[in-house]
Write an enzyme that holds these catalytic residues in place. Structure first.
Site, PDB file in Angstrom:
ATOM      1  N   TRP A  44       0.842  -1.217   0.000  1.00 31.14           N
ATOM      2  CA  TRP A  44       0.000   0.000   0.000  1.00 31.14           C
ATOM      3  C   TRP A  44       0.865   1.250   0.000  1.00 31.14           C
ATOM      4  O   TRP A  44       1.904   1.281   0.680  1.00 31.14           O
ATOM      5  CB  TRP A  44      -0.840  -0.005   1.279  1.00 31.14           C
ATOM      6  CG  TRP A  44      -1.399   1.322   1.680  1.00 31.14           C
ATOM      7  CD1 TRP A  44      -0.728   2.336   2.314  1.00 31.14           C
ATOM      8  CD2 TRP A  44      -2.731   1.801   1.475  1.00 31.14           C
ATOM      9  NE1 TRP A  44      -1.572   3.407   2.520  1.00 31.14           N
ATOM     10  CE2 TRP A  44      -2.804   3.102   2.016  1.00 31.14           C
ATOM     11  CE3 TRP A  44      -3.876   1.243   0.886  1.00 31.14           C
ATOM     12  CZ2 TRP A  44      -3.964   3.858   1.987  1.00 31.14           C
ATOM     13  CZ3 TRP A  44      -5.043   2.003   0.866  1.00 31.14           C
ATOM     14  CH2 TRP A  44      -5.089   3.294   1.405  1.00 31.14           C
ATOM     15  N   ASN A  71       0.528   5.711   0.463  1.00 29.09           N
ATOM     16  CA  ASN A  71      -0.251   6.948   0.495  1.00 29.09           C
ATOM     17  C   ASN A  71       0.658   8.144   0.275  1.00 29.09           C
ATOM     18  O   ASN A  71       1.445   8.112  -0.680  1.00 29.09           O
ATOM     19  CB  ASN A  71      -1.207   7.030   1.697  1.00 29.09           C
ATOM     20  CG  ASN A  71      -0.639   6.780   3.061  1.00 29.09           C
ATOM     21  OD1 ASN A  71      -0.257   5.677   3.396  1.00 29.09           O
ATOM     22  ND2 ASN A  71      -0.586   7.798   3.897  1.00 29.09           N
ATOM     23  N   ASP A  72       0.595   9.158   1.074  1.00 28.13           N
ATOM     24  CA  ASP A  72       1.159  10.483   0.778  1.00 28.13           C
ATOM     25  C   ASP A  72       2.559  10.513   0.158  1.00 28.13           C
ATOM     26  O   ASP A  72       3.450   9.804   0.628  1.00 28.13           O
ATOM     27  CB  ASP A  72       1.298  11.286   2.075  1.00 28.13           C
ATOM     28  CG  ASP A  72       0.140  11.122   3.023  1.00 28.13           C
ATOM     29  OD1 ASP A  72      -0.846  10.472   2.678  1.00 28.13           O
ATOM     30  OD2 ASP A  72       0.247  11.652   4.143  1.00 28.13           O
ATOM     31  N   GLN A 116       4.583   7.289   1.683  1.00 28.97           N
ATOM     32  CA  GLN A 116       4.126   6.412   2.764  1.00 28.97           C
ATOM     33  C   GLN A 116       3.877   5.021   2.191  1.00 28.97           C
ATOM     34  O   GLN A 116       3.201   4.876   1.159  1.00 28.97           O
ATOM     35  CB  GLN A 116       2.821   6.955   3.358  1.00 28.97           C
ATOM     36  CG  GLN A 116       3.003   8.226   4.158  1.00 28.97           C
ATOM     37  CD  GLN A 116       3.560   7.931   5.533  1.00 28.97           C
ATOM     38  OE1 GLN A 116       2.870   7.435   6.400  1.00 28.97           O
ATOM     39  NE2 GLN A 116       4.833   8.231   5.724  1.00 28.97           N
ATOM     40  N   SER A 154       4.205  11.006   7.631  1.00 26.17           N
ATOM     41  CA  SER A 154       4.607  11.917   6.555  1.00 26.17           C
ATOM     42  C   SER A 154       5.532  13.031   7.009  1.00 26.17           C
ATOM     43  O   SER A 154       5.527  13.433   8.180  1.00 26.17           O
ATOM     44  CB  SER A 154       3.364  12.531   5.916  1.00 26.17           C
ATOM     45  OG  SER A 154       2.754  11.558   5.109  1.00 26.17           O
ATOM     46  N   ARG A 185       1.015  16.469  13.340  1.00 31.24           N
ATOM     47  CA  ARG A 185       1.895  15.773  12.376  1.00 31.24           C
ATOM     48  C   ARG A 185       2.089  16.494  11.042  1.00 31.24           C
ATOM     49  O   ARG A 185       1.409  17.439  10.726  1.00 31.24           O
ATOM     50  CB  ARG A 185       1.346  14.370  12.110  1.00 31.24           C
ATOM     51  CG  ARG A 185      -0.033  14.322  11.527  1.00 31.24           C
ATOM     52  CD  ARG A 185      -0.434  12.879  11.192  1.00 31.24           C
ATOM     53  NE  ARG A 185      -1.806  12.820  10.721  1.00 31.24           N
ATOM     54  CZ  ARG A 185      -2.852  12.642  11.521  1.00 31.24           C
ATOM     55  NH1 ARG A 185      -2.691  12.473  12.817  1.00 31.24           N
ATOM     56  NH2 ARG A 185      -4.069  12.624  11.011  1.00 31.24           N
ATOM     57  N   ASP A 186       3.011  15.916  10.278  1.00 29.95           N
ATOM     58  CA  ASP A 186       3.300  16.238   8.872  1.00 29.95           C
ATOM     59  C   ASP A 186       4.048  17.567   8.713  1.00 29.95           C
ATOM     60  O   ASP A 186       3.548  18.521   8.099  1.00 29.95           O
ATOM     61  CB  ASP A 186       2.002  16.245   8.023  1.00 29.95           C
ATOM     62  CG  ASP A 186       1.197  14.966   8.180  1.00 29.95           C
ATOM     63  OD1 ASP A 186       1.785  13.941   8.572  1.00 29.95           O
ATOM     64  OD2 ASP A 186      -0.021  14.995   7.922  1.00 29.95           O
ATOM     65  N   GLU A 232      -4.279  17.897   7.706  1.00 26.75           N
ATOM     66  CA  GLU A 232      -3.175  16.982   7.434  1.00 26.75           C
ATOM     67  C   GLU A 232      -2.291  17.569   6.331  1.00 26.75           C
ATOM     68  O   GLU A 232      -2.741  18.334   5.480  1.00 26.75           O
ATOM     69  CB  GLU A 232      -3.716  15.624   6.982  1.00 26.75           C
ATOM     70  CG  GLU A 232      -4.505  14.899   8.064  1.00 26.75           C
ATOM     71  CD  GLU A 232      -4.811  13.460   7.677  1.00 26.75           C
ATOM     72  OE1 GLU A 232      -4.336  12.544   8.362  1.00 26.75           O
ATOM     73  OE2 GLU A 232      -5.537  13.245   6.686  1.00 26.75           O
TER      74      GLU A 232
END
Ligand code: FRU
Length: 515
Positions: free
Chosen positions: A47, A49-50, A66, A110, A176-177, A231
């Site tokens: 998988w 993501n970002d 990610q 992230s 976060r991030d 986010e």
């Protein structure tokens, strides 16, 4: 807070990276490629993501992302890595980070890249720990961490540990991030926070040495009380054609409710244009606008290239439930890299970076075409990876909808990309999709665009997705589209009225080298 940085290793990082490589390799060995992208960045398996850590460093472009190496669902976040000398042909690099510190034991979340004053490539990212209990099943602890590249190709990273702890009394878990940049000799960091009152905020920290960071202020609080977390925040200046500088905040808003055509996805990524003076809050001068109107766009990140371009990648998030590609051993891809510019209309435009044109491998010019009412004309018999440039002449057309059916297979399934004259918008309609989530999305056209009487569409059709750039990137729509078996035709279509195209070109696109 103790020493800065604070580092508490609990696992052998190299061993964790080796396990992650084995996890991805296991999926890759039996992957089904029917929808696996030819020209979008994706993982070999598992998988993603970002997009994370975007940068240009010592002659190469770097994209981290990610990654869950052990499943095709979200979980156990690692950082995957690809790099390229030209943003056209990409090389798969070893997995860059796996959870190995106490501070990030439940996920290397992230973050972004910044090249320090000493030329070192630094990564600021979030470490996530689950602290769930019966009272609060979503409780967690998030802190900001630092890693640096050991080599010119950023293949091996050194973790330095936590540089910003979480003031837990002021935060409702989400913290976060980080995004880091330098203005006026000072290093700044902003990241997303869910405040103790569950409001979506961006906090601002400053540093002289990029290691010791001090809280400066809340840079921005989202005005919508439904929005509880921002986010993947972004923050950068842009200069318009009149030479005036504006600042842009970007964020992926959790909690925003759909209204009309807006915010149709589970969470929605967009921006506000405004002004910022160091030492002050960000002052928005525009409303919240979506980066992308498609079904599948989230958590974009941008960076400033050495030539000054602001370049953004987004994640094509599956959002709705399970995604059919999960059965195939992989899930998730990034968008094409998009250059962000401020147009004369006062709005941001995002169109594919110029390098993307180098993917073209053979073109056909179909010229102007006229369709009678309710006519369909096959323009490609079997398109696996193509770009289509289409100019629709609205002034000469009477069709209610006109456009292209893509991924059109013999069982009559397809995804429809059309100009809808009743809405005055460009739509991606998946009601006849072979599988996956359905529904339609609709990007607006301004009165000025509609009054021109023509619209330009640039479509990038990959094996399992479509990106549609409207009028040079004034709006964009990105959606997954999973064709069924057999040849994948593209059909020019008119509904209830005649349709005129002024220009139609088809370019075969080659692979970016990650299949
Ligand atoms: C956005 C996000 C980030 C977080 C990461 C974890 O999609 O939730 O806020 O850092 O994904 O995978």
């Amino acid at each position: 807070m103790g020493l800065v940085p604070t580092i508490t290793p609990i696992l052998d990082h190299d061993a964790e990276l080796a396990k992650a490589e084995a996890g991805v390799a296991q999926f890759a060995a039996s992957r089904n490629d029917r929808w696996y992208p030819k020209f979008h960045i994706a993982s070999d398996g598992g998988w993603i993501n970002d997009p994370n850590g975007l940068c240009y460093y010592r002659g190469r472009w770097h994209v981290f992302y990610q990654l869950h190496p052990f499943d095709t669902q979200w979980g156990q976040c690692h950082w995957g890595h690809v790099s390229s000398a030209d943003m056209v042909t990409w090389r798969r690099e070893p997995i860059a980070m796996a959870p190995s510190l106490e501070e990030e034991k439940d996920g290397v979340y992230s973050g972004s890249a910044a090249i320090g004053d000493d030329g070192t490539l630094r990564f600021y990212y979030t470490g996530h720990r689950n602290l769930a209990d019966a009272i609060d099943p979503k409780r967690s602890l998030e802190v900001q961490l630092l890693a640096t590249a050991q080599d010119d190709d950023a293949i091996r990273l050194t973790k330095h540990g936590m540089v910003i702890d979480c003031p837990r009394a002021e935060v409702d878990s989400d913290f976060r991030d980080p995004k880091v940049w330098k203005t006026g000799g000072i290093w700044y960091m902003t990241f997303g926070v869910s405040s103790a009152h569950k409001r979506g905020q961006m906090w601002l920290y400053t540093s002289q040495d990029m290691i010791e960071w001090s809280f400066e202020r809340v840079l921005f609080e989202h005005p919508d009380p439904d929005v509880f977390m921002l986010e993947c925040p972004d923050f950068f200046p842009v200069t318009g054609p009149d030479g005036e500088e504006k600042w842009v905040i970007g964020f992926s808003a959790m909690g925003s409710k759909p209204h009309g055509f807006m915010n149709r996805n589970a969470s929605n990524a967009g921006y506000m244009i405004g002004s910022w003076t160091p030492g002050e809050v960000f002052r928005p001068e525009s409303e919240f606008r979506l980066w992308d109107w498609g079904h599948n766009f989230y958590a974009p990140q941008s960076f400033t290239a050495p030539d000054g371009r602001q370049i953004m990648y987004g994640w094509m998030s599956p959002f709705a439930g399970s995604a059919p590609m999960q059965e195939d051993g992989w899930c998730g891809q990034l968008t094409l890299p998009r250059e962000i510019t401020l147009g004369a209309d006062g709005d941001l435009h995002t169109s594919p970076v110029k390098e993307v044109s180098a993917l073209r491998a053979g073109s056909a010019d179909l010229g102007a075409i006229e369709l009678q009412a309710n006519e369909e004309h096959i323009i490609v018999d079997d398109a696996e990876a193509v770009e289509v440039e289409l100019t629709l002449n609205l002034a000469r057309s009477t069709a209610e909808r006109m456009g292209l059916k893509i991924h059109a297979t013999n069982d009559d399934s397809y995804t429809y990309v059309a100009y809808d004259d009743q809405l005055g918008r460009v739509v991606i309609d998946r009601q006849a999709a072979a599988c996956g989530d359905r529904g339609y999305r609709a990007a607006p056209l301004s009165d000025e665009e509609l009054s021109k009487g023509v619209i330009d569409l640039r479509l990038f059709i990959d094996r399992g997705s479509i990106e549609v750039y409207v009028n040079g990137g004034r709006q964009v729509l990105s959606s997954y589209s999973y064709p069924s078996e057999g040849p994948r035709a593209i059909k020019l279509t008119s509904e209830s009225g005649v349709a005129h195209t002024d220009a139609l070109k088809i370019h075969q696109l080659r692979s970016i080298g990650l299949e």
